[in-house]
Design a protein around this motif. Structure first.
Motif, PDB file in Angstrom:
ATOM      1  N   HIS A 125       0.822  -1.216   0.000  1.00 18.27           N
ATOM      2  CA  HIS A 125       0.000   0.000   0.000  1.00 18.27           C
ATOM      3  C   HIS A 125       0.854   1.264   0.000  1.00 18.27           C
ATOM      4  CE1 HIS A 125      -3.340  -2.673   0.784  1.00 18.27           C
ATOM      5  NE2 HIS A 125      -2.754  -3.107   1.879  1.00 18.27           N
ATOM      6  N   GLY A 126       2.174   1.088  -0.100  1.00 14.26           N
ATOM      7  CA  GLY A 126       3.074   2.234  -0.131  1.00 14.26           C
ATOM      8  C   GLY A 126       3.490   2.752   1.230  1.00 14.26           C
ATOM      9  N   VAL A 127       3.140   2.049   2.303  1.00 15.65           N
ATOM     10  CA  VAL A 127       3.474   2.491   3.660  1.00 15.65           C
ATOM     11  C   VAL A 127       4.900   2.050   4.003  1.00 15.65           C
ATOM     12  CG1 VAL A 127       2.860   2.357   6.099  1.00 15.65           C
ATOM     13  CG2 VAL A 127       1.058   2.353   4.350  1.00 15.65           C
ATOM     14  N   ALA A 128       5.720   2.984   4.455  1.00 13.70           N
ATOM     15  CA  ALA A 128       7.120   2.697   4.783  1.00 13.70           C
ATOM     16  C   ALA A 128       7.216   2.005   6.140  1.00 13.70           C
ATOM     17  CB  ALA A 128       7.920   3.998   4.796  1.00 13.70           C
ATOM     18  N   PRO A 129       8.310   1.272   6.371  1.00 15.67           N
ATOM     19  CA  PRO A 129       8.475   0.619   7.682  1.00 15.67           C
ATOM     20  C   PRO A 129       8.801   1.633   8.771  1.00 15.67           C
ATOM     21  CG  PRO A 129      10.445   0.315   6.347  1.00 15.67           C
ATOM     22  CD  PRO A 129       9.431   0.978   5.457  1.00 15.67           C
ATOM     23  N   ALA A 130       8.632   1.207  10.022  1.00 17.32           N
ATOM     24  CA  ALA A 130       9.080   1.999  11.169  1.00 17.32           C
ATOM     25  C   ALA A 130      10.562   1.700  11.376  1.00 17.32           C
ATOM     26  CB  ALA A 130       8.277   1.631  12.415  1.00 17.32           C
ATOM     27  N   TYR A 131      11.398   2.727  11.338  1.00 13.78           N
ATOM     28  CA  TYR A 131      12.847   2.532  11.437  1.00 13.78           C
ATOM     29  C   TYR A 131      13.298   2.622  12.891  1.00 13.78           C
ATOM     30  CZ  TYR A 131      13.160   2.826   6.376  1.00 13.78           C
ATOM     31  OH  TYR A 131      13.017   2.573   5.034  1.00 13.78           O
ATOM     32  N   GLY A 132      14.355   1.885  13.190  1.00 19.80           N
ATOM     33  CA  GLY A 132      14.886   1.889  14.546  1.00 19.80           C
ATOM     34  C   GLY A 132      16.302   1.336  14.574  1.00 19.80           C
ATOM     35  N   GLN A 151       5.646   3.241  22.912  1.00 20.28           N
ATOM     36  CA  GLN A 151       5.818   3.810  21.579  1.00 20.28           C
ATOM     37  C   GLN A 151       7.251   4.267  21.317  1.00 20.28           C
ATOM     38  OE1 GLN A 151       3.341   3.604  19.310  1.00 20.28           O
ATOM     39  NE2 GLN A 151       2.275   2.513  20.949  1.00 20.28           N
ATOM     40  N   ALA A 152       8.156   3.940  22.235  1.00 21.95           N
ATOM     41  CA  ALA A 152       9.520   4.439  22.095  1.00 21.95           C
ATOM     42  C   ALA A 152      10.351   3.616  21.123  1.00 21.95           C
ATOM     43  CB  ALA A 152      10.197   4.472  23.459  1.00 21.95           C
ATOM     44  N   CYS A 153       9.879   2.448  20.734  1.00 25.81           N
ATOM     45  CA  CYS A 153      10.662   1.602  19.823  1.00 25.81           C
ATOM     46  C   CYS A 153       9.782   1.131  18.666  1.00 25.81           C
ATOM     47  CB  CYS A 153      11.259   0.418  20.568  1.00 25.81           C
ATOM     48  SG  CYS A 153      10.086  -0.489  21.565  1.00 25.81           S
ATOM     49  N   SER A 205       4.706  -0.753  15.146  1.00 29.71           N
ATOM     50  CA  SER A 205       4.355  -1.220  13.807  1.00 29.71           C
ATOM     51  C   SER A 205       4.713  -2.691  13.641  1.00 29.71           C
ATOM     52  CB  SER A 205       5.094  -0.384  12.750  1.00 29.71           C
ATOM     53  OG  SER A 205       4.865  -0.891  11.451  1.00 29.71           O
ATOM     54  N   SER A 206       3.951  -3.380  12.796  1.00 32.61           N
ATOM     55  CA  SER A 206       4.270  -4.780  12.475  1.00 32.61           C
ATOM     56  C   SER A 206       5.226  -4.865  11.288  1.00 32.61           C
ATOM     57  CB  SER A 206       2.981  -5.552  12.161  1.00 32.61           C
ATOM     58  OG  SER A 206       2.310  -4.956  11.058  1.00 32.61           O
ATOM     59  N   PHE A 207       5.639  -3.704  10.761  1.00 33.72           N
ATOM     60  CA  PHE A 207       6.586  -3.618   9.650  1.00 33.72           C
ATOM     61  C   PHE A 207       7.725  -2.715  10.105  1.00 33.72           C
ATOM     62  CE2 PHE A 207       7.143  -1.879   5.040  1.00 33.72           C
ATOM     63  CZ  PHE A 207       8.301  -2.620   4.902  1.00 33.72           C
ATOM     64  N   ILE A 208       8.885  -3.325  10.396  1.00 30.97           N
ATOM     65  CA  ILE A 208       9.986  -2.575  11.004  1.00 30.97           C
ATOM     66  C   ILE A 208      11.281  -2.787  10.227  1.00 30.97           C
ATOM     67  CG2 ILE A 208       8.975  -2.616  13.320  1.00 30.97           C
ATOM     68  CD1 ILE A 208      10.825  -4.963  13.998  1.00 30.97           C
ATOM     69  N   ASP A 209      12.210  -1.855  10.385  1.00 24.82           N
ATOM     70  CA  ASP A 209      13.530  -1.936   9.763  1.00 24.82           C
ATOM     71  C   ASP A 209      14.533  -1.423  10.791  1.00 24.82           C
ATOM     72  OD1 ASP A 209      15.904  -1.278   8.145  1.00 24.82           O
ATOM     73  OD2 ASP A 209      14.610  -1.771   6.446  1.00 24.82           O
ATOM     74  N   LEU A 225      21.515  -3.092  12.639  1.00 17.97           N
ATOM     75  CA  LEU A 225      22.249  -4.092  13.406  1.00 17.97           C
ATOM     76  C   LEU A 225      23.674  -3.596  13.625  1.00 17.97           C
ATOM     77  CD1 LEU A 225      21.123  -7.286  11.457  1.00 17.97           C
ATOM     78  CD2 LEU A 225      20.437  -6.692  13.781  1.00 17.97           C
ATOM     79  N   PRO A 226      24.300  -3.966  14.736  1.00 22.22           N
ATOM     80  CA  PRO A 226      25.704  -3.559  14.928  1.00 22.22           C
ATOM     81  C   PRO A 226      26.599  -4.290  13.927  1.00 22.22           C
ATOM     82  CG  PRO A 226      25.008  -5.058  16.674  1.00 22.22           C
ATOM     83  CD  PRO A 226      23.785  -4.749  15.873  1.00 22.22           C
ATOM     84  N   VAL A 227      27.638  -3.604  13.466  1.00 32.28           N
ATOM     85  CA  VAL A 227      28.577  -4.183  12.503  1.00 32.28           C
ATOM     86  C   VAL A 227      29.791  -4.688  13.258  1.00 32.28           C
ATOM     87  CG1 VAL A 227      29.992  -3.709  10.471  1.00 32.28           C
ATOM     88  CG2 VAL A 227      27.763  -2.630  10.703  1.00 32.28           C
ATOM     89  N   GLU A 228      30.260  -5.887  12.890  1.00 32.99           N
ATOM     90  CA  GLU A 228      31.432  -6.455  13.557  1.00 32.99           C
ATOM     91  C   GLU A 228      32.648  -5.558  13.335  1.00 32.99           C
ATOM     92  OE1 GLU A 228      32.040 -10.404  12.186  1.00 32.99           O
ATOM     93  OE2 GLU A 228      29.965 -11.028  12.531  1.00 32.99           O
TER      94      GLU A 228
END
Length: 733
Positions: free
Chosen positions: A37-44, A94-96, A101-105, A108-111
């Motif tokens: 539907h064109g809805v973007a994910p919730a970023y974190g 609602q802080a994370c 949202s059920s659609f998240i992005d 991740l930490p990088v080694e």
């Protein structure tokens, strides 16, 4: 992440799924910027801290029941304890991202080892010199377009191949090329490593400082047929096979060459391989005589004989490329039989794409190169689907590399925002989704890397100010979807997505693929008529009053036309009808990666009419001459995904401007379609009555005399429905 299910409401059990006759599954486009539907994910951030189920390893999501110290998995129902950091994190709901949202992005930490890596984008062009001047002119213009699309900080290398490999060093004042001869034997390997011929960091040049010298090197490219003979004769090299195309050896050596800096200089290297014909020299050479023999004899099923690969060489090479962090995009510019059935694995299994252009005159290669490099892409991707316990994954389809150890885990080396993968579902038990069970849940996890540009500030005394630097970012994208179940077969039919339903398989050959698709439509029509009690019986046998148009169910009505058009598509047309086997393979690779709406266009094009270049008349017509005549419109736009045709009727008012002006609605629509497409569609303007209209008329497939092959036995759509009616009547007896 777009997810489109063939059935928006799931069947309640295996009996309901089988009775409805509709394939049950989803099409997933994991790197699309939004959902369907064109809805973007919730970023974190802190993706590594996201709680996971101890039983099924699903990720915590908004459908899970959350208590103060624990949470219940929405997929398997297991109770899991919450670690202390999660208790504190979820105290502010609602802080994370995963709570909102059920659609998240999530990042991740990088080694540390990865963080120290120079994440510079690396691109290498491998150019076939056993070719023609026209071919090389097209490659030069395409690579010049590609250089404009590459961001600062990118590294670029140029290599050529024929009966020898040429490595270009463009970092000095003039381009220098060093050559290595390819052994002619099929098992032969290069006598020397390419690293010993030229250090890799001399071969890979920074684009921002060497663009002009790369362009100068491209100007020096000449086909072997025009200059190699004289040079070789002067050196007394008797027995050299001029015009030989040692593609297999060249790619094997190039992948090994690049692998030495994988994880140090780059995280992904993209190789653009340009071919003007079949590999016919050294390792990986292909015997193209099988095409001529099959075409001439026709004693075997030629379609079946030409579909499998004739050697595992390129499939094995793709596995090596994956381990080396190399993605290969293959561009074949030829109308000669090149055996793409064998070559395709090198591209699609390494995460690349396969392109085919029949000639150099109207090729869209420069536009395709620029478009491909201008859009964002992810790499080093891992895709995993999990389901609630009542159902499970069946088969999966797409350009991925299955994990050798874990089931239902796919590795995607390079993934852009258009790449799509399909999955079938099946029930895990006979009871299915009972009344008392929780709703079915699907969770898709997509872990990927992207290169993020940053600016490194230099010493203030330096005049250059800043230079581009790149860092590697690892991310986790998760989509969790809760579905409902259908109340009955009627409810299932009302929730069909017709664009997601159609699948065709060439595993058993074209003939078998056509029969399977035809039989599926017959069974679906019979089951629909049985459910709605529409087939009338007379003296124990069904009469011809069968509803083949699905009049009681609007969602199913497009399907007969889709199946009819698919059977008329070159992908499923017979070899003896003049379908080139390489074109069939190209379509197979293209179609298998398209999202449902694009695939629908490629199978059954959209025909729109215009009263004038500024005013649309009707948004959709059937593909028939009758539709053109009855509409009375003077202008038509046909969108066949790979082709866009603007057609002016022979009866159009001569005062209408042809071609349409650049600032009109019709042109704006065409430009928008071109911009939104994964490949560059070929644009044609045809003035009916003044020039040959056969290209446009060949798409009007619904009438009996329209086929384009000259074979009169091909049925029109009405005849096709009559045949389905007869077959349904037989099936219901």
């Amino acid at each position: 992440m777009s997810v489109r299910a063939s059935l928006l409401r799931f069947p309640v059990d295996a009996e309901a799924q089988e009775s409805c006759g509709i394939p049950w599954g989803v099409a997933v486009t994991p790197f699309s910027s939004g959902d369907e539907h064109g809805v973007a994910p919730a970023y974190g951030s802190d993706g590594h801290l996201l709680p996971r189920c101890e039983n099924c390893w699903a990720y915590f999501n908004t459908y899970c029941e959350l208590e103060q110290w624990a949470w219940t998995c929405a997929l398997c129902g297991s109770l899991n304890g919450l670690p202390s950091h999660a208790i504190q994190r979820y105290s502010q709901s609602q802080a994370c991202a995963e709570m909102s949202s059920s659609f998240i992005d999530l990042e991740l930490p990088v080694e540390e080892s990865t963080e120290a890596m120079q994440a510079r984008p690396v691109y290498v062009a491998a150019v076939d010199l056993a070719s023609s001047e026209d071919f090389l002119e097209l490659i030069k213009s395409s690579l010049l377009a590609a250089l404009e699309a590459l961001g600062p900080g990118s590294l670029f290398g140029l290599v050529t191949f024929s009966h020898k490999i040429g490595l270009y060093d463009v970092q000095g004042p003039i381009p220098v090329v060093k050559n290595v001869f390819i052994p002619p034997e099929t098992e032969g390997r290069l006598p020397i490593n390419l690293e010993d011929v030229m250090p890799l960091l001399s071969f890979l040049a920074p684009v921002e400082t060497c663009k002009d010298r790369i362009a100068a090197a491209l100007e020096t490219l000449k086909p072997t047929t025009s200059w190699e003979r004289t040079t070789a004769a002067g050196q007394g090299l008797d027995g050299v096979l001029f015009g030989g195309r040692g593609f297999g050896t060249a790619m094997d050596a190039l992948i090994s060459y690049l692998s030495s800096e994988y994880g140090n200089t780059f995280a992904l290297a993209r190789v653009f391989a340009f071919l003007s014909g079949p590999p016919d020299y050294g390792a990986g050479q292909l015997d193209t005589r099988r095409y001529g023999e099959q075409y001439a004899s026709r004693k075997e099923d030629a379609d079946m004989a030409l579909l499998p690969e004739q050697t595992p060489f390129y499939k094995d090479l793709a596995s090596i490329a994956v381990q080396a962090g190399v993605c290969v995009d293959l561009f074949a510019i030829t109308n000669e039989y090149t055996d793409l059935a064998s070559l395709k694995f090198l591209s699609i299994e390494s995460g690349g794409s396969l392109f085919l252009y029949s000639n150099t005159d109207d090729s869209t290669l420069p536009q395709d190169m620029y478009r491909m490099l201008s859009r964002p892409y992810a790499f080093g991707c891992v895709l995993r689907l999990r389901t609630s316990s009542e159902f499970k994954l069946g088969r999966s389809y797409g350009h991925f590399f299955p994990d050798p150890q874990y089931e239902n885990v796919q590795h995607i080396i390079c993934c852009d925002s258009f790449a799509t993968y399909a999955y079938d579902f099946e029930f895990a038990n006979t009871s299915g989704f009972s009344r008392h069970s929780e709703p079915p849940v699907l969770q898709i996890a997509f872990q990927y890397s992207i290169v993020v540009p940053t600016l490194e500030t230099l010493d203030p005394a330096s005049k250059s100010g800043s230079r581009p630097k790149f860092s590697l970012q690892r991310r986790l994208r998760i989509r969790t979807i809760q579905y409902t179940t259908a109340g009955g077969i009627n409810d299932l039919y009302d929730n069909v997505d017709p664009e997601t339903v159609i699948l065709a398989s060439l595993e058993q050959g074209v003939r078998e693929g056509r029969l399977l698709l035809h039989d599926w439509l017959v069974i679906l029509t019979a089951q629909y008529n049985d459910v709605f009690k529409l087939a009338h019986y007379d003296s124990g046998s069904p009469v011809s009053r069968v509803d083949v148009g699905f009049s009681q169910c609007p969602q199913l009505q497009p399907i007969p036309r889709l199946v009819f058009a698919f059977l008329r598509n070159p992908l499923l047309r017979f070899h003896e009808e003049g379908v080139h086997p390489d074109y069939r393979i190209y379509l197979q690779c293209l179609f298998s990666a398209l999202e449902p709406s694009s695939l629908h266009l490629a199978i059954y094009p959209l025909l729109t009419s215009y009263a004038s270049p500024e005013k649309q008349a009707y948004p959709r017509h059937s593909l028939s001459r009758a539709a053109l005549i009855t509409s009375g419109s003077p202008i038509f736009l046909l969108d066949a995904f790979t082709n866009l045709i603007v057609y002016y009727s022979p009866t159009a008012d001569p005062s209408l401007p042809f071609p349409p002006p650049h600032d009109c609605l019709l042109r704006s629509t065409v430009n928008k379609l071109k911009q939104e497409r994964s490949i560059t569609p070929r644009l044609l303007f045809i003035h009916g009555g003044h020039e040959d209209s056969s290209v446009f008329e060949n798409y009007l497939i619904e009438e009996q005399d329209v086929d384009g092959t000259g074979i009169t036995s091909v049925m029109g759509f009405v005849s096709f429905l009559e045949e389905i009616t007869r077959d349904v009547s037989e099936y219901l007896k």
